[in-house]
Design a protein around this motif. Structure first.
Motif, PDB file in Angstrom:
ATOM      1  N   THR A 194       1.125  -1.313  -0.466  1.00 56.28           N
ATOM      2  CA  THR A 194      -0.013  -0.061   0.275  1.00 56.28           C
ATOM      3  C   THR A 194       0.697   0.680  -0.257  1.00 56.28           C
ATOM      4  O   THR A 194       0.914   2.058  -0.261  1.00 56.28           O
ATOM      5  CB  THR A 194      -0.938  -0.167   0.839  1.00 56.28           C
ATOM      6  N   SER A 195       1.921   0.922   0.931  1.00 59.98           N
ATOM      7  CA  SER A 195       3.118   2.612   0.603  1.00 59.98           C
ATOM      8  C   SER A 195       3.758   2.511  -0.230  1.00 59.98           C
ATOM      9  O   SER A 195       3.853   4.288  -0.632  1.00 59.98           O
ATOM     10  CB  SER A 195       3.878   1.850   2.074  1.00 59.98           C
ATOM     11  N   GLY A 196       3.575   1.504  -1.139  1.00 61.03           N
ATOM     12  CA  GLY A 196       4.264   1.754  -2.241  1.00 61.03           C
ATOM     13  C   GLY A 196       3.373   1.839  -3.768  1.00 61.03           C
ATOM     14  O   GLY A 196       3.422   2.905  -3.998  1.00 61.03           O
ATOM     15  N   LEU A 197       2.257   1.521  -3.478  1.00 59.73           N
ATOM     16  CA  LEU A 197       1.455   2.247  -4.255  1.00 59.73           C
ATOM     17  C   LEU A 197       0.788   4.136  -4.024  1.00 59.73           C
ATOM     18  O   LEU A 197       0.549   4.921  -5.050  1.00 59.73           O
ATOM     19  CB  LEU A 197      -0.270   1.500  -3.830  1.00 59.73           C
ATOM     20  N   SER A 198       1.155   4.332  -2.974  1.00 58.11           N
ATOM     21  CA  SER A 198       1.161   5.640  -2.747  1.00 58.11           C
ATOM     22  C   SER A 198       1.675   6.708  -3.201  1.00 58.11           C
ATOM     23  O   SER A 198       1.462   7.784  -3.758  1.00 58.11           O
ATOM     24  CB  SER A 198      -0.142   5.854  -0.740  1.00 58.11           C
ATOM     25  N   THR A 199       3.245   6.160  -2.559  1.00 58.52           N
ATOM     26  CA  THR A 199       4.494   6.951  -3.464  1.00 58.52           C
ATOM     27  C   THR A 199       4.255   6.875  -4.301  1.00 58.52           C
ATOM     28  O   THR A 199       4.490   7.690  -5.214  1.00 58.52           O
ATOM     29  CB  THR A 199       5.557   6.137  -2.413  1.00 58.52           C
ATOM     30  N   ALA A 200       3.632   5.511  -5.193  1.00 63.12           N
ATOM     31  CA  ALA A 200       3.820   5.971  -6.965  1.00 63.12           C
ATOM     32  C   ALA A 200       3.001   6.535  -7.266  1.00 63.12           C
ATOM     33  O   ALA A 200       2.866   7.748  -8.400  1.00 63.12           O
ATOM     34  CB  ALA A 200       3.496   4.510  -7.364  1.00 63.12           C
ATOM     35  N   ALA A 201       1.555   6.909  -7.586  1.00 64.74           N
ATOM     36  CA  ALA A 201       1.036   7.870  -7.225  1.00 64.74           C
ATOM     37  C   ALA A 201       1.290   9.229  -7.141  1.00 64.74           C
ATOM     38  O   ALA A 201       1.287   9.851  -7.657  1.00 64.74           O
ATOM     39  CB  ALA A 201      -0.697   7.567  -6.274  1.00 64.74           C
ATOM     40  N   ALA A 202       1.755   8.778  -5.963  1.00 64.62           N
ATOM     41  CA  ALA A 202       2.685  10.741  -5.248  1.00 64.62           C
ATOM     42  C   ALA A 202       3.533  11.390  -7.365  1.00 64.62           C
ATOM     43  O   ALA A 202       3.369  12.336  -6.808  1.00 64.62           O
ATOM     44  CB  ALA A 202       3.009  10.977  -4.621  1.00 64.62           C
ATOM     45  N   LEU A 203       4.341  10.022  -6.824  1.00 64.01           N
ATOM     46  CA  LEU A 203       5.692  10.350  -7.734  1.00 64.01           C
ATOM     47  C   LEU A 203       4.729  10.798  -8.740  1.00 64.01           C
ATOM     48  O   LEU A 203       4.775  11.594  -9.999  1.00 64.01           O
ATOM     49  CB  LEU A 203       5.907   8.937  -8.266  1.00 64.01           C
ATOM     50  N   MET A 204       3.534   9.816  -9.747  1.00 67.94           N
ATOM     51  CA  MET A 204       3.055   9.498 -10.543  1.00 67.94           C
ATOM     52  C   MET A 204       2.090  11.025 -11.251  1.00 67.94           C
ATOM     53  O   MET A 204       1.855  11.684 -11.828  1.00 67.94           O
ATOM     54  CB  MET A 204       2.093   8.514 -11.459  1.00 67.94           C
ATOM     55  N   HIS A 205       1.990  11.431  -9.681  1.00 73.22           N
ATOM     56  CA  HIS A 205       0.875  13.428 -10.111  1.00 73.22           C
ATOM     57  C   HIS A 205       2.321  13.928  -9.864  1.00 73.22           C
ATOM     58  O   HIS A 205       1.503  14.791 -10.582  1.00 73.22           O
ATOM     59  CB  HIS A 205       0.740  12.823  -8.049  1.00 73.22           C
ATOM     60  N   ILE A 206       3.042  14.052  -9.688  1.00 79.90           N
ATOM     61  CA  ILE A 206       4.299  15.114 -10.131  1.00 79.90           C
ATOM     62  C   ILE A 206       4.525  14.641 -11.092  1.00 79.90           C
ATOM     63  O   ILE A 206       4.823  16.086 -11.972  1.00 79.90           O
ATOM     64  CB  ILE A 206       5.463  15.221  -9.304  1.00 79.90           C
ATOM     65  N   LEU A 207       4.579  14.033 -11.487  1.00 76.49           N
ATOM     66  CA  LEU A 207       5.105  13.916 -13.000  1.00 76.49           C
ATOM     67  C   LEU A 207       4.092  14.256 -14.059  1.00 76.49           C
ATOM     68  O   LEU A 207       3.903  15.399 -14.750  1.00 76.49           O
ATOM     69  CB  LEU A 207       5.410  12.699 -13.496  1.00 76.49           C
ATOM     70  N   SER A 208       2.791  13.740 -13.400  1.00 72.43           N
ATOM     71  CA  SER A 208       1.673  14.774 -14.607  1.00 72.43           C
ATOM     72  C   SER A 208       1.410  15.838 -14.642  1.00 72.43           C
ATOM     73  O   SER A 208       1.321  16.770 -15.313  1.00 72.43           O
ATOM     74  CB  SER A 208       0.107  14.394 -14.659  1.00 72.43           C
ATOM     75  N   VAL A 209       1.669  16.526 -13.473  1.00 69.16           N
ATOM     76  CA  VAL A 209       2.224  18.087 -13.304  1.00 69.16           C
ATOM     77  C   VAL A 209       3.394  18.770 -14.224  1.00 69.16           C
ATOM     78  O   VAL A 209       2.523  19.652 -14.960  1.00 69.16           O
ATOM     79  CB  VAL A 209       1.646  18.261 -11.712  1.00 69.16           C
ATOM     80  N   VAL A 210       4.394  18.306 -14.184  1.00 69.67           N
ATOM     81  CA  VAL A 210       5.807  18.722 -14.570  1.00 69.67           C
ATOM     82  C   VAL A 210       5.198  18.662 -16.327  1.00 69.67           C
ATOM     83  O   VAL A 210       5.477  19.728 -16.844  1.00 69.67           O
ATOM     84  CB  VAL A 210       6.693  18.003 -13.982  1.00 69.67           C
ATOM     85  N   SER A 211       4.728  17.385 -16.077  1.00 66.11           N
ATOM     86  CA  SER A 211       5.086  17.455 -18.288  1.00 66.11           C
ATOM     87  C   SER A 211       4.228  18.134 -18.527  1.00 66.11           C
ATOM     88  O   SER A 211       4.483  18.350 -19.663  1.00 66.11           O
ATOM     89  CB  SER A 211       4.979  16.370 -18.209  1.00 66.11           C
ATOM     90  N   GLU A 212       3.000  18.713 -17.828  1.00 66.97           N
ATOM     91  CA  GLU A 212       1.429  19.437 -18.598  1.00 66.97           C
ATOM     92  C   GLU A 212       2.003  20.118 -18.652  1.00 66.97           C
ATOM     93  O   GLU A 212       2.158  21.078 -19.310  1.00 66.97           O
ATOM     94  CB  GLU A 212       0.899  19.602 -17.218  1.00 66.97           C
ATOM     95  N   ARG A 213       2.844  21.099 -17.515  1.00 61.86           N
ATOM     96  CA  ARG A 213       3.119  22.369 -17.491  1.00 61.86           C
ATOM     97  C   ARG A 213       4.357  22.623 -18.486  1.00 61.86           C
ATOM     98  O   ARG A 213       4.454  23.901 -18.518  1.00 61.86           O
ATOM     99  CB  ARG A 213       4.039  22.865 -15.773  1.00 61.86           C
ATOM    100  N   THR A 214       5.155  21.057 -18.718  1.00 64.46           N
ATOM    101  CA  THR A 214       6.495  21.758 -19.434  1.00 64.46           C
ATOM    102  C   THR A 214       5.561  21.292 -21.263  1.00 64.46           C
ATOM    103  O   THR A 214       6.439  22.195 -22.028  1.00 64.46           O
ATOM    104  CB  THR A 214       7.539  20.790 -19.323  1.00 64.46           C
ATOM    105  N   GLY A 215       4.943  21.189 -21.632  1.00 66.55           N
ATOM    106  CA  GLY A 215       4.391  20.528 -22.371  1.00 66.55           C
ATOM    107  C   GLY A 215       4.443  21.695 -23.659  1.00 66.55           C
ATOM    108  O   GLY A 215       4.874  21.520 -24.854  1.00 66.55           O
ATOM    109  N   ALA A 216       3.900  22.829 -23.012  1.00 66.58           N
ATOM    110  CA  ALA A 216       4.003  23.562 -24.352  1.00 66.58           C
ATOM    111  C   ALA A 216       5.216  23.881 -24.737  1.00 66.58           C
ATOM    112  O   ALA A 216       5.541  24.467 -25.625  1.00 66.58           O
ATOM    113  CB  ALA A 216       3.668  25.132 -23.601  1.00 66.58           C
TER     114      ALA A 216
END
Lengths: 343, 420, 172
Positions: A194-216
Motif C-alpha cells: 500500500t505504501s508503495g502504491l501511495s508513493t507511486a501515485a504521488a510520484l505520478m501526480h508530480i510527473l503529470s503536473v510537471v509534464s503538463e506544464r512543460t508540454g507547451a
C-alpha cells in the motif's frame, strides 16, 4: 575483553550476530515499493486501454515504465552495495528455494524487468528529450504490439501481477527474519504494498503536473523552472493529477489502517512483541515514527488532499512530496527499529 | 497529576521529543495564521502601519503568563520546575539590539523564517542560510567572549524576585500594560494611515466579538491575579538543582575569609552578614557587623533581593544548608563563608606565618598580620620588627556601628583555642 | 476548476496570539520549558562542523561540544521541524503558500536577498549572545516574567524601531 563477559546472550553460538543494515536496505525497500506501485498503476492503465483503446493517454504515463526501470536499478544497486559477498550475488540465480523470500525476490526482479520493458515499448512517449533514433526504432514494435489486444492485456496483467508480487515481497522479506519481533507480522506485506502504491501515485501526480506544464515549452523546456514553480501553483485537474490524487487519498487511508492493524497485532501478541511495538509507539523510534510517518507522511497529506478535492484550496504538489517523504521514513524507521528489537 | 508532566516523570525523553514536534506544528500553524510567514507583514510593524507583531506577541505572552500563573496558583503546576533562562543583562541587551536590527534588515526572526520558508518565501530560505552562516561565525569568536557573556549575571531570576514585587501584582501589571498597548496600537494604526478592519479590532468594533471576549477575559484574570497571592508552591522553591550545581562548581557560592576581611577593612562590597549560630554561641563570638538569625528562624526571615547575603555558622555544612534554602527561595546573591568560622579564625585571626620572611613575603606577612590585628587577632610564628600596623581611622569608623563586641570577644576566644 | 481559490485573509491577531500562547502554555505544562527557534540552527551549524572536521572540532572550545552531540535527541530540533510542517499546512490551507520574494515596491530582489542573508547572520549572532530569540526569550521568558527576557525584549523593539527608518525602502 575478558572471557567471562560472554554470557549466554550476545554469544555468537546462541544468538546469531545479524548483519547490521545501514541506509542501503531502506533505500532498496523504498524504491522497490515505489516501482511496485508504478507497475500496478501502470498495469491497470494498460489493461483498461486493452478494453477501451480510445481512452486518452496522458503525457506523463509513457515515462512511467522507464522511470520504473531506472528506479529499480538504483534500488538494486543499493542492495548490491549491502551484500557481504558481492561477487557471489549471481549464485541466487542458480537455484530456486520455495521457502526463501530472498530467492523469491531475486526471481521476481527478473520477471519485473521484462514486464516494465514491454510496457515501455507498448506506449512510448511521443517526444523525448534525447534518444530520438531509439524512439524511431521502437515505434514499429509498439504498433505491432498495439495491434494485438491479447498481448496488450498480457502486458497489463504481467505488470500488475509483477507489481503486486514485488510490493508484497518487500514486506514479507522483513517478516521472514524471525529474529526480529518487530517484523513478525503478516501485515508488513500489504502495508509495504500500500505504501508503495501511495508513493507511486504521488510520484505520478508530480510527473503529470510537471509534464503538463512543460508540454507547451517542449519536453526540454524550462523543466527545472517548472519543477520549482509547479510546487505550489495551481494544477489543471484535467491533467490527470486529479485521478492520482483520488487514488493517493485512498491508498494513504488504507495505509493508516494497516499501520494501525500492524501495531494492534504486535500489541496483542507476546510480551516480546509488545516490547518491540513500544519501540515505535513510545520508545527511541517514536518521535520519528509519529512525526515523520504518521503526521508528515499520512495525516497532513490526507488533510491537504481532502481540501484540494473539495475545491477549497489550490492543487499543489506539497501533499505528493509529503507522501514520498513519509514513504521513505516508513522504510527507514521500520528497518532501524526492527534491528533494535530482539527476543 | 502534576505539571510539568515531563519533569514529574509522566513520560520519557522520546515522547517528549514527539510532543515537541506536535507543539511545534501548532506553533507554526498559528504563526502562519497570524501572517508571520510574510516579511512585508512583519516589517510593517516597525513603520506603525500594522501592529500585528505587537498584538500577537503580547496576546501570546498574556495567555501563557496567565495560564502558568493560574495553573500554578490552583496547585496543578509547579512553577519552580519551569526552566528559566539565567539572566545575563550585558549579553542579553546586546543580543536584543542585534536581533531588533536583524529583524528589520532580514525581515524575519528565526521562528518566523521557518514558517516563511515553508510557505515558499525564497528570501526566508536565504535568511536561514544566513542564520546558519551566523551560527558558524559565532562558533569561532564565541570562546573569546567569555567575560562579556557572564556580565550582568543575575542567575535565574524573575522580575518579581529582582524587584521584590509580588508575582501576581506583576501579572496584573503586564496584562494592563498589554491592554493599553493594544488600544494604543489600534489608535496608532489609524493615525499612520494603516488600516484596521473593524472585525479585527477592539476599539472600532461594536458589540461582542471573540477578540473582545478574549482580551476582556484576560484583563479580568490578570486583575484577579493581583489579589491571588503567590503562584509558587509551599516554600516558594524556584531554582533548579542543576543551577545550584553550576554555581557550586564555579565556586561562586562562597567568599573566602580573607577576601571578606579585606572587604570589611576597605568598607566596600560588604554583604549583609548573617550568623546562623544559636544566640549564646553568637554572644560568645561573631563576625563584626553580623546579625544573628538562628537556623530555626531563617525560613521566616526576609531579605532584599538586590543585596548580597553572606551566611556562616560554626562549620561549613550548616551554612551550606541555609544557602540552598535561600537560593531556592530565589535570592540571587547568597554566599557562605568559605570554611566557616574555623577558617575565619585560622586564616584571618591567627594565621600561621613564616617566622623570618624576606622581600615580598615580608610585605605579605605584614599585611596579614595587620589584618589579624585589625580584627583583634594575633598571627602565629611571625614577629615583625616594625611597629604593628594600626588600622586607619576611616576603616574603623566604617566598622564601628556594626562592630558590637566582636573585637573584644574574638581575640579571647581565639587565644584560648590556640592555647598560646 | 474554473474558480481559482483566493488567499484567505489573516487570522485576527488577538486570536492568533491566543493560539500561540496556548501552544507556549502547552510546552510549559508538558515539558516545563518554552519554545525556541534559533537553537536548532546552532545545533545544525555545530553538528555540521563536528561532522565535516571532527579533528578541528574536538579541540575547539565551542564546536567541541557538538562532537558527540545527538541532534535527533534535541527537543528544539523536533520543535522547529514541527514549526515548518505547521506553517506549511496553514499556508496551504489558506492558499498563501507560493514561491515568492518578499520586498517593498521600490526595492530589487537581489538587494532584498542580500539583506535577508545579512539579517540572518546578525540575528544568529544576536540570538547566541542573548541565549534565545524572539521565541525563546521574548515569548517564553516574557510570559515567565524572566528579568533578562524583558530587558531583551525592550532592547529588541528599541533597535528595530531605530533601524527601521534607514531601511524603509526595503519594506514600504
Amino acid at each position: 575483553m575478558n572471557e567471562e563477559l560472554w554470557t549466554n546472550r550476545n554469544n555468537p553460538g546462541i544468538d546469531p550476530i545479524l548483519h547490521v543494515w545501514g541506509w542501503e536496505i531502506p533505500v532498496y525497500l523504498f524504491l522497490g515499493g515505489l516501482v511496485a506501485g508504478l507497475l500496478v498503476l501502470g498495469g491497470y492503465r494498460v489493461m483498461r486501454q486493452a478494453f477501451a483503446p480510445e481512452a486518452a493517454t496522458q503525457r506523463a504515463w509513457p515515462f512511467a515504465p522507464m522511470l520504473g526501470i531506472a528506479l529499480l536499478s538504483l534500488g538494486m544497486f543499493a542492495l548490491f552495495l549491502d551484500l557481504g559477498h558481492k561477487l557471489h550475488a549471481w549464485r541466487m540465480y542458480l537455484t530456486f528455494q520455495v521457502g526463501s523470500p530472498m530467492s523469491w525476490g531475486a526471481w521476481i526482479l527478473v520477471l519485473v524487468y521484462p514486464a516494465l520493458l514491454a510496457a515501455a515499448v507498448l506506449h512510448p512517449p511521443e517526444r523525448v528529450p534525447f534518444g530520438h533514433a531509439l524512439l524511431a526504432r521502437v515505434k514499429p514494435w509498439s504498433e505491432a504490439l498495439q495491434a494485438r489486444p491479447r498481448l496488450v492485456l498480457a502486458v497489463g496483467v504481467a505488470n500488475m501481477v509483477g507489481g503486486l508480487a514485488l510490493g508484497l515481497y518487500t514486506g514479507i522479506l522483513l517478516g521472514s527474519l524471525g529474529a526480529r519481533p518487530l517484523w513478525n507480522s503478516a501485515i508488513l506485506g500489504p502495508l509495504f504494498l500500500t505504501s508503495g502504491l501511495s508513493t507511486a501515485a504521488a510520484l505520478m501526480h508530480i510527473l503529470s503536473v510537471v509534464s503538463e506544464r512543460t508540454g507547451a515549452a517542449g519536453p526540454q523546456g524550462r523543466f527545472a523552472d517548472a519543477l520549482l514553480a509547479g510546487f505550489f501553483r495551481m494544477l489543471n485537474p484535467q491533467a490527470g493529477g486529479d485521478v492520482m490524487l483520488r487514488a493517493d487519498t485512498s491508498f494513504v487511508t488504507l495505509e493508516l489502517l494497516l499501520l494501525g492493524l500492524w501495531l494492534i497485532g504486535l500489541g496483542t501478541a507476546t510480551a516480546v512483541h509488545k516490547e518491540a511495538a513500544q519501540l515505535v509507539l513510545s520508545g527511541a523510534y517514536a518521535p520519528a515514527f509519529w512525526a515523520l510517518v504518521v503526521v508528515t507522511g499520512l495525516v497532513t497529506p490526507l488533510i491537504l488532499q481532502a481540501a484540494e478535492l473539495s475545491g477549497r484550496i489550490r492543487h499543489t504538489l506539497a501533499p505528493a512530496v509529503l507522501v514520498l517523504v513519509g514513504g521513505f521514513a516508513l522504510r527507514w524507521i521500520l528497518v532501524s527499529a526492527g534491528q533494535a528489537s530482539h527476543f | 497529576m502534576n505539571a510539568p508532566l515531563y519533569k514529574f516523570g509522566l513520560f520519557g525523553d522520546h515522547v517528549g521529543l514527539l510532543i515537541g514536534f506536535l507543539i511545534g506544528v501548532g506553533f507554526g500553524f498559528f504563526l502562519e495564521r497570524a501572517g508571520f510567514g510574510s516579511g512585508n507583514k512583519l516589517a510593517r510593524q516597525f513603520y506603525f502601519k500594522d501592529m500585528a507583531v505587537l498584538k500577537v506577541m503580547f496576546s501570546a505572552i498574556v495567555t501563557a503568563m496567565l495560564g502558568v500563573f493560574w495553573l500554578s496558583r490552583v496547585g496543578f503546576m509547579d512553577l519552580s520546575q519551569v526552566y528559566l533562562v539565567p539572566t545575563h543583562l550585558g549579553p542579553q541587551i546586546a543580543g536584543g539590539l542585534m536581533l531588533g536590527a536583524g529583524f528589520v534588515i532580514g525581515g524575519y526572526c528565526p521562528g518566523t523564517s521557518v514558517v516563511a520558508a515553508a510557505t515558499g518565501r525564497i528570501d526566508a530560505w536565504i535568511y536561514m542560510v544566513g542564520m546558519f552562516a551566523g551560527m558558524l561565525a559565532v562558533g569561532f569568536f564565541m570562546p573569546g567572549l567569555g567575560d562579556f557573556m557572564a556580565s550582568g549575571d543575575l542567575g535565574q531570576t524573575t522580575l518579581s524576585s529582582s524587584w521584590n514585587i509580588p508575582y501576581g501584582l506583576l501579572v496584573a501589571g503586564v496584562v494592563l500594560m498589554a491592554f493599553g498597548a493594544f488600544l494604543a496600537a489600534e489608535w496608532g494604526e489609524v493615525k499612520s494611515g494603516g488600516r484596521t478592519r473593524e472585525e479585527q479590532s477592539l476599539l472600532w468594533h461594536r458589540g461582542y466579538s471573540r477578540p473582545r471576549l478574549f482580551v476582556g477575559g484576560a484583563v479580568l484574570l490578570g486583575v484577579g491575579a493581583a489579589a491571588a497571592g503567590t503562584p509558587y508552591r509551599g516554600a516558594e522553591l524556584r531554582t533548579s538543582a542543576a543551577e545550584l550545581t553550576r554555581i557550586v562548581s564555579r565556586e561562586a557560592d562562597h567568599i573566602a575569609p580573607r577576601a571578606l576581611a579585606e572587604r570589611l577593612v576597605e568598607g566596600t562590597q560588604v554583604p549583609r552578614i548573617v550568623d546562623l549560630q544559636l544566640p549564646e554561641e553568637y554572644a560568645a563570638f561573631h563576625l563584626p557587623g553580623a546579625e544573628n538569625i538562628p537556623m530555626t528562624d531563617l525560613p521566616a526571615a526576609t531579605f532584599t533581593a538586590s543585596e548580597p547575603v553572606l551566611l556562616y555558622a560554626a562549620d561549613e555544612a550548616q551554612a551550606a544548608q541555609a544557602w540552598v534554602l535561600l537560593k531556592s527561595r530565589g535570592y540571587p546573591a547568597v554566599y557562605t563563608l568559605g570554611g566557616g568560622l574555623a577558617a575565619w579564625k585560622s586564616d584571618v585571626l591567627s594565621p600561621q606565618l613564616p617566622a623570618t620572611p624576606v622581600g615580598e613575603a615580608l610585605e605579605q606577612a605584614r599585611a596579614r598580620a595587620a589584618l589579624a590585628r585589625h580584627f583583634g587577632g594575633q598571627p602565629r610564628g611571625f614577629v615583625d620588627a616594625a611597629a604593628p600596623a594600626v588600622p586607619t581611622p576611616a576603616a574603623v569608623s566604617t566598622l564601628a556601628p556594626g562592630a558590637t563586641n566582636a573585637p573584644a570577644a574574638a581575640p579571647k576566644k581565639a587565644k584560648k583555642k590556640e592555647g598560646c | 476548476m474554473s474558480t481559482r481559490p483566493e488567499p484567505q485573509p489573516y487570522m485576527n491577531p488577538y486570536l492568533a496570539g491566543l493560539g500561540i500562547g496556548l501552544m507556549l502554555l502547552a510546552a510549559f505544562v508538558t515539558m516545563g520549558r518554552g519554545l525556541g527557534g534559533s537553537s536548532a540552527f546552532a545545533t545544525a551549524a555545530g553538528v555540521t562542523v563536528a561532522t565535516a572536521a571532527p579533528d578541528f572540532a574536538a579541540g575547539h572550545a565551542y564546536f567541541g561540544e557538538f562532537v558527540d552531540a545527538h541532534p535527533w535527541s534535541e527537543w528544539l530540533v523536533w520543535e522547529v521541524m514541527g514549526v515548518f510542517l505547521g506553517g506549511l499546512l496553514s499556508g496551504l490551507l489558506a492558499n498563501r503558500a507560493h514561491l515568492t520574494v518578499e520586498h517593498g515596491p521600490r526595492f530589487t530582489i537581489a538587494k532584498r536577498l542580500a539583506l535577508a542573508f545579512i539579517g540572518g547572520t546578525i540575528m544568529a549572532i544576536g540570538a547566541k549572545l542573548a541565549s534565545g530569540c524572539t521565541s525563546g526569550q521574548a515569548l517564553t521568558g516574557g510570559s515567565l516574567l524572566n528579568a533578562g527576557s524583558w530587558a531583551f525584549m525592550m532592547s529588541m523593539f528599541a533597535a528595530a524601531y531605530g533601524v527601521a527608518w534607514f531601511l524603509r525602502k526595503q519594506w514600504v
